[in-house]
Design an enzyme around this catalytic site. Structure first.
Site, PDB file in Angstrom:
ATOM      1  CE  LYS A  94      -2.041   2.073   3.418  1.00  0.00           C
ATOM      2  NZ  LYS A  94      -1.280   3.804   4.199  1.00  0.00           N
TER       3      LYS A  94
ATOM      4  CG  ASP B 204      -6.718   4.458   2.892  1.00  0.00           C
ATOM      5  OD1 ASP B 204      -7.924   3.602   2.213  1.00  0.00           O
ATOM      6  OD2 ASP B 204      -6.635   5.066   3.373  1.00  0.00           O
TER       7      ASP B 204
END
Length: 215
Positions: free
Chosen positions: A121, A139
């Site tokens: 991420k 997220d």
């Protein structure tokens, strides 16, 4: 409504209502963004932005931070979640940046993920924000919102969410779509009490249609 129609309608809405969507983290260069994103894990951008000015003043570059120990970094980030782990990650990350990348943040996502404290991420965020790479960082906001409004189905992990979104969102829009979903989740489609009454995508939202049908 087909999934294709839902995506097209929601993308069109965001393109019109949010033509500019950017990270809310404060930074001046790739190194500062990398530090801020590492600190933002399970922490709010607001808290990170309150913390980083003093940190960046003390350690304005990878070279400066590489000279610091985790114990020296810790006082600057003590108000951040998991400060001990993050202090260790920042110290080790800066040392690797200097030793292997000349102090410059690499644009290659696989190389980025070699850095301590940098997962998929975080690497995707750097790639999307700094270099406009066609990736979809996932997220908690992106994960929650995409499932709630019906952009993903049965996605159990961030990677599954990323792959589903990547199949339906035109690749050139992935960097900004990441911000659309984050900002929508942060200010409208909030975790506990989504503001459905003021939401502009009611007509295409699977959550809203279910709530409406149950009344």
């Amino acid at each position: 409504m087909t999934i294709k129609q839902r995506y097209e309608a929601i993308i069109a809405y965001f393109q019109q209502s949010m033509p500019v969507a950017e990270s809310e983290l404060n930074y001046e260069n790739p190194f500062q963004l990398l530090v801020a994103v590492i600190l933002s894990a399970q922490c709010t951008d607001k808290r990170v932005n309150l913390t980083t000015p003093a940190l960046f003043e003390a350690y304005p570059s990878a070279e400066a931070m590489a000279e610091a120990t985790a114990e020296e970094i810790f006082p600057y980030i003590r108000s951040i979640s998991y400060p001990n782990n993050k202090a260790r990650h920042l110290a080790a990350m800066a040392r690797m940046l200097v030793a292997e990348f000349g102090g410059e943040v690499p644009s290659d996502l696989k190389e980025l993920q070699r850095l301590p404290g940098v997962g998929r991420k975080t690497a995707n965020v750097i790639g999307a924000v700094i270099w406009q790479q066609e990736v979809m960082p996932v997220d908690t906001h992106v994960f929650r919102v995409s499932a709630r409004i019906g952009l993903t189905r049965g996605a159990k992990t961030p990677l599954q969410t990323e792959l589903q979104l990547g199949r339906h969102i035109p690749s050139h829009l992935l960097p900004i779509a990441h911000h659309w979903l984050i900002l929508h989740g942060r200010y409208v489609c909030t975790a506990r009490s989504p503001k459905c009454a003021k939401c502009g995508i009611q007509a295409w939202c699977s959550y809203f249609s279910k709530q409406k049908a149950e009344k």
